[in-house]
Write an enzyme that holds these catalytic residues in place. Structure first.
Site, short mmCIF file in Angstrom:
data_model
loop_
_atom_site.label_atom_id
_atom_site.label_comp_id
_atom_site.label_asym_id
_atom_site.label_seq_id
_atom_site.Cartn_x
_atom_site.Cartn_y
_atom_site.Cartn_z
CD GLU A 169 6.39 55.70 12.88
OE1 GLU A 169 5.98 56.40 13.83
OE2 GLU A 169 5.97 55.78 11.73
CB CYS A 193 3.39 59.34 12.96
SG CYS A 193 4.59 58.97 11.68
P1 NAD Z 1 -5.05 52.26 15.68
O1 NAD Z 1 -3.77 52.13 16.41
O2 NAD Z 1 -6.26 51.61 16.27
O3 NAD Z 1 -4.86 51.70 14.23
C1 NAD Z 1 -3.68 51.99 13.51
C2 NAD Z 1 -3.44 50.82 12.59
O4 NAD Z 1 -3.19 49.68 13.37
C3 NAD Z 1 -4.68 50.50 11.75
O5 NAD Z 1 -4.26 50.29 10.44
C4 NAD Z 1 -5.24 49.25 12.36
O6 NAD Z 1 -5.77 48.40 11.38
C5 NAD Z 1 -4.04 48.61 13.00
N1 NAD Z 1 -4.39 47.86 14.21
C6 NAD Z 1 -5.24 48.21 15.19
N2 NAD Z 1 -5.30 47.25 16.13
C7 NAD Z 1 -4.47 46.26 15.72
C8 NAD Z 1 -4.10 44.99 16.24
N3 NAD Z 1 -4.60 44.52 17.41
N4 NAD Z 1 -3.23 44.23 15.53
C9 NAD Z 1 -2.71 44.67 14.36
N5 NAD Z 1 -3.02 45.86 13.83
C10 NAD Z 1 -3.89 46.65 14.49
O7 NAD Z 1 -5.36 53.75 15.41
P2 NAD Z 1 -6.52 54.46 14.56
O8 NAD Z 1 -7.82 54.51 15.29
O9 NAD Z 1 -6.56 53.95 13.17
O10 NAD Z 1 -5.90 55.87 14.58
C11 NAD Z 1 -5.90 56.53 15.84
C12 NAD Z 1 -4.54 56.92 16.28
O11 NAD Z 1 -3.51 56.03 15.84
C13 NAD Z 1 -4.10 58.23 15.71
O12 NAD Z 1 -4.69 59.27 16.43
C14 NAD Z 1 -2.63 58.15 15.85
O13 NAD Z 1 -2.26 58.45 17.16
C15 NAD Z 1 -2.31 56.72 15.64
N6 NAD Z 1 -1.80 56.44 14.29
C16 NAD Z 1 -0.49 56.61 14.10
C17 NAD Z 1 0.05 56.38 12.86
C18 NAD Z 1 1.50 56.59 12.63
O14 NAD Z 1 1.89 56.82 11.49
N7 NAD Z 1 2.34 56.42 13.66
C19 NAD Z 1 -0.76 55.99 11.81
C20 NAD Z 1 -2.13 55.81 12.04
C21 NAD Z 1 -2.63 56.02 13.31
#
Ligand code: NAD
Length: 476
Positions: free
Chosen positions: A250, A284
């Site tokens: 997602e 999202c």
């Molecule tokens: P990110 O993808 O880096 O992090 C999102 C989540 O994923 C965080 O909780 C992080 O701890 C986890 N994560 C990151 N790398 C991981 C890995 N290698 N293995 C497991 N988990 C991991 O994003 P961010 O910097 O926190 O947010 C930036 C962008 O992420 C936003 O601009 C948005 O596009 C997206 N985002 C989407 C949702 C959603 O509900 N779909 C939620 C949060 C962020």
């Protein structure tokens, strides 16, 4: 004064912290103060969790559907009773208004209630065969699940990772976001308190890439479910593919909103302005690109902008706050960069546009109009309190713009024409389409995207089936 709870891992039913483990601070985004200290799981902790998940799976999959349903329903009741105790720390760690924090805790209970009922609705089928023969299609839980949840809805997203897995008969190791850990821990604790065995639902934290590599590197984990950005989703999908684990992804979106001149324009502007700035736009399925038929543009723009400018931004714990801070400094920087770039490219700033103060990650609710396609914000998900209003020349152009990006999570449309609604349902590339409403998330409907927004669904019947494998059984 709301207390922030002590933080720990939950492995095989045990609360674990200290012991020389690495830690990280959890920050209040409204004040930048340290709320608590979160322990990271060691490699040995993760191995222990994997072994417990394996044992837990064999126990839980043999637990009757009735019993699983009763335990999950009891946990949902505990979460409802604890909505204040879960929701207020959620606001402290994430920033959203406290009514939304409590509401989120209650909605995670609603999700679990639905999943509890779905335990009993996992049906196979019997195929037609001659006398003396038999063939059945059976569904079985896939095995231990790893779920990685983000910080924007720390209780709901954790429940989405857990609920379908437990309903299906799987065990699950969840890693909530390290930035918002308390509400995830509280949700898992409620499940344990209701009688879910300690190896069946566990909660770990650490450096995200280390935890995911460790868990996905183990043959014990048979399914990955992730919510987060598209780049991280692609990376994790590759890791999961090494061992052919099934995945639900997602990921990001860039929600188009198609506003036609045959709709109730005032209602559309009012509803969508409230929706856009919920959780400071860090959603999202947030509506982001408003594509408005030219003859309705001025009316929509004026109402939407007025409504946006009237929002009260403040600490989520304060009464009267409509919008809290952004959840982290990364998001704030990203939004500032995207707004500056859009203005450089010729976009008009209708309201907002600035950070508020210099303590806490507050940003003004912002409306841009006439944003050219080559501005970064027309192509990258802003994930913050920024709306883009662009006039458009009719249905064909609006659908083409809605489908232009590689994302396809939520889309919205406002129109009174039944024929057009059917065309939109057929033509708009999205996992969810809301017509004449701002809502796309209900416990009984699948929640998920297409294209770069991911694949697979959470919630609804699909959220349970996503944790099952199919087996054809032939008897001669
Ligand atoms: P990110 O993808 O880096 O992090 C999102 C989540 O994923 C965080 O909780 C992080 O701890 C986890 N994560 C990151 N790398 C991981 C890995 N290698 N293995 C497991 N988990 C991991 O994003 P961010 O910097 O926190 O947010 C930036 C962008 O992420 C936003 O601009 C948005 O596009 C997206 N985002 C989407 C949702 C959603 O509900 N779909 C939620 C949060 C962020």
């Amino acid at each position: 004064m709301t207390d922030y709870p002590t933080l720990h891992l939950l492995i095989d039913g045990e609360q674990i912290s200290g012991g020389g483990r690495e830690t990280e601070d959890v920050i209040n985004p409204a004040t930048e103060e340290v709320l608590g200290t979160l322990p990271h799981a060691t490699s040995a902790d993760l191995d222990r969790a994997l072994e417990a998940a394996q044992n837990g799976f064999h126990q839980w999959r043999r637990t009757s559907a009735d019993k699983r349903a009763a335990i999950l329903a009891k946990a949902a009741g505990l979460i409802r009773e604890r909505a204040k105790a879960i929701g207020e720390p959620l606001t402290l760690e994430q920033g959203k208004p406290v009514s939304e924090g409590r509401g989120e805790a209650s909605y995670s209970a609603s999700l679990l209630e639905f999943y509890a009922q779905e335990c009993k609705r996992i049906y196979g089928r019997t195929l037609v065969r001659p006398e003396g023969q038999r063939a059945e299609v059976q569904y079985h839980p896939v095995g231990p699940v790893a779920g990685f949840a983000p910080w924007n809805f720390p209780a709901i997203n954790v429940m989405r990772k857990i609920g379908g897995a437990l309903a299906a008969g799987c065990s699950v190791i969840v890693k909530p976001s390290e930035e918002t850990p308390a509400s995830g821990i509280a949700v898992v604790q409620a499940l344990l308190d209701a009688g879910v065995p300690g190896g069946v639902v566990q909660c770990v934290f650490g450096v995200p890439s280390d935890v995911s590599e460790h868990l996905l590197g183990s043959p014990i984990i048979r399914k990955l479910t992730f919510t987060g950005s598209t780049p991280v989703g692609k990376h994790l999908a590759k890791l999961a593919a090494e061992d052919l684990k099934i995945t639900t992804m997602e990921l990001g979106g860039h929600g188009p909103v198609l506003v036609f001149n045959d709709c109730d324009v005032e209602k559309a502007a009012e509803v969508m302005a409230a929706n856009k700035f919920r959780n400071a736009g860090q959603v999202c399925v947030s509506p982001t690109r408003f594509l408005i038929e030219e003859s309705a543009f001025e009316q929509f723009r004026d109402i939407f902008t007025k409504r946006t400018a009237a929002l009260t931004v403040g600490n989520g714990m304060d009464k009267g706050t409509d919008m809290g801070p952004m959840a982290n400094a990364r998001g704030l920087d990203n939004v500032a960069k995207l707004i500056a770039n859009a203005q450089d490219k010729g976009a008009k700033l209708l309201t907002g546009g600035e950070r508020i103060g210099n303590q806490g990650f507050f940003h003004q609710p912002t409306v841009l109009s006439d944003v050219p396609l080559d501005a970064d914000i027309m192509n990258e998900e802003p994930f913050g309190p920024v709306a883009i209003l662009n006039p458009m020349a009719g249905e064909e152009a609006m659908i083409a713009e809605a489908n232009r990006l590689p994302y396809g999570l939520a889309a919205y449309a406002w129109t009174d024409s039944p024929a057009r609604r059917r065309r939109l349902a057929a033509e708009v590339e999205a996992g969810m389409l809301a017509i004449n409403t701002g809502g796309v998330s209900t416990v009984d409907a699948p929640f998920g995207g297409v294209k770069w927004s991911g694949y697979g669904s959470e919630d609804g019947r699909e959220g349970v089936m996503a944790c099952m494998v199919v087996k054809a059984v032939h008897e001669g």
